[in-house]
Enzyme design. Structure first.
Site, PDB file in Angstrom:
ATOM      1  N   TYR A 156      13.026  32.159 -11.743  1.00 47.93           N
ATOM      2  CA  TYR A 156      12.478  31.367 -10.567  1.00 47.93           C
ATOM      3  C   TYR A 156      11.888  29.848 -11.155  1.00 47.93           C
ATOM      4  O   TYR A 156      12.290  28.992 -10.490  1.00 47.93           O
ATOM      5  CB  TYR A 156      11.248  32.090 -10.259  1.00 47.93           C
ATOM      6  CG  TYR A 156      10.250  31.643  -9.000  1.00 47.93           C
ATOM      7  CD1 TYR A 156      10.761  31.709  -7.836  1.00 47.93           C
ATOM      8  CD2 TYR A 156       9.009  30.885  -9.215  1.00 47.93           C
ATOM      9  CE1 TYR A 156      10.213  31.202  -6.701  1.00 47.93           C
ATOM     10  CE2 TYR A 156       8.502  30.196  -8.439  1.00 47.93           C
ATOM     11  CZ  TYR A 156       8.732  30.455  -6.906  1.00 47.93           C
ATOM     12  OH  TYR A 156       8.075  30.023  -5.913  1.00 47.93           O
ATOM     13  N   LYS A 160      13.510  26.369  -9.611  1.00 50.36           N
ATOM     14  CA  LYS A 160      12.415  25.301  -8.966  1.00 50.36           C
ATOM     15  C   LYS A 160      12.435  23.965  -9.774  1.00 50.36           C
ATOM     16  O   LYS A 160      12.314  22.786  -9.358  1.00 50.36           O
ATOM     17  CB  LYS A 160      10.887  25.991  -9.174  1.00 50.36           C
ATOM     18  CG  LYS A 160      10.837  27.150  -7.824  1.00 50.36           C
ATOM     19  CD  LYS A 160      11.089  26.672  -6.519  1.00 50.36           C
ATOM     20  CE  LYS A 160      11.071  27.874  -5.595  1.00 50.36           C
ATOM     21  NZ  LYS A 160      11.202  27.488  -4.218  1.00 50.36           N
TER      22      LYS A 160
END
Length: 248
Positions: A156, A160
């Site tokens: 994740y 990002k």
């Protein structure tokens, strides 16, 4: 006249939570909004809810943003329905948390494909239209985790952080056409996804937030509306953390 009067916006991950709040806020400011969700049920339900308040403002579509060919086809449909796109918000995101020792390649690919490649697919689908629109906007929704990392979220965090680099590159490439590209990095926002967390986890997070409160989806929607408006014409390539001071 709203801040986004007569603009056409595409918002991914808009079936619920932050994406839906952004779509509704845009509609309240006079925009027409193409709502994209992975499922037909969520996209249609969100569109209906928005149209109940702002008749004719929203239309729902279903696609997996990780699927490039499907996104390209949907792009053609949306452009046929709306003629052009002024604002693109890449908000669709997923998690598949786990320590790196136990993280599979499938878990890595699942998150990167949606969170990062999904944004690439969407920009590719609409870039020609966006580049033709004076003052067009690209807004990518990342996370403070992309700025500071987090144990158990290597996939994740990488997706990002990659989204931030992608956005800065877009800002440089598209600036000559007057198109801005910026990132919103939410902190801990109260949504369905965070609502299932243990109370002890929530308490630990609160201790790290100077404003001592969780954010709301409407806080992100307000930031997105500003970045999409004419008021933000001279802002590009930036990361706006909406996190109560969690990262500073």
């Amino acid at each position: 006249m709203g801040k986004l009067q007569d603009k056409v916006a595409v918002v991914t991950g808009a079936g619920r939570g932050i994406g839906k709040a952004i779509a509704e806020k845009f509609a309240s400011e006079g925009a027409k909004v193409a709502i994209i969700s992975r499922t037909e049920a969520n996209s249609q339900a969100a569109a209906e809810a928005i149209n109940a308040k702002y008749p004719g403002a929203a239309k729902g579509y279903a696609v997996d943003v990780a699927n490039g060919p499907d996104v390209a086809e949907l792009g053609k449909i949306i452009l046929a329905d709306f003629d052009h796109v002024d604002i693109l918000v890449n908000n669709a995101g997923v998690t598949k948390d786990g320590l790196l020792l136990r993280m599979s390649e499938e878990d890595w690919d699942f998150v990167l494909d949606t969170n990062l490649k999904g944004a690439f697919n969407m920009v590719k689908a609409f870039q020609r239209s966006i580049l033709k629109q004076k003052g067009a906007r690209i807004i990518n929704v990342a996370s403070v985790i992309g700025l500071i990392g987090n144990a158990g979220q290597a996939n994740y965090a990488a997706s990002k952080a990659g989204l931030i680099g992608f956005t800065k590159s877009l800002a440089r490439e598209f600036a000559g056409r007057g198109v801005t590209a910026n990132v919103i990095a939410p902190g801990f926002i109260a949504t369905d996804m965070t609502g299932v967390l243990d109370e002890k986890v929530k308490a630990a997070v609160l201790e790290k937030i100077p404003l001592a409160d969780f954010g709301q989806a409407e806080d992100i929607a307000a930031a997105a509306t500003f970045l999409a408006s004419a008021e933000a014409r001279y802002i590009t390539g930036q990361v706006l953390a909406v996190d109560g001071g969690m990262v500073m």
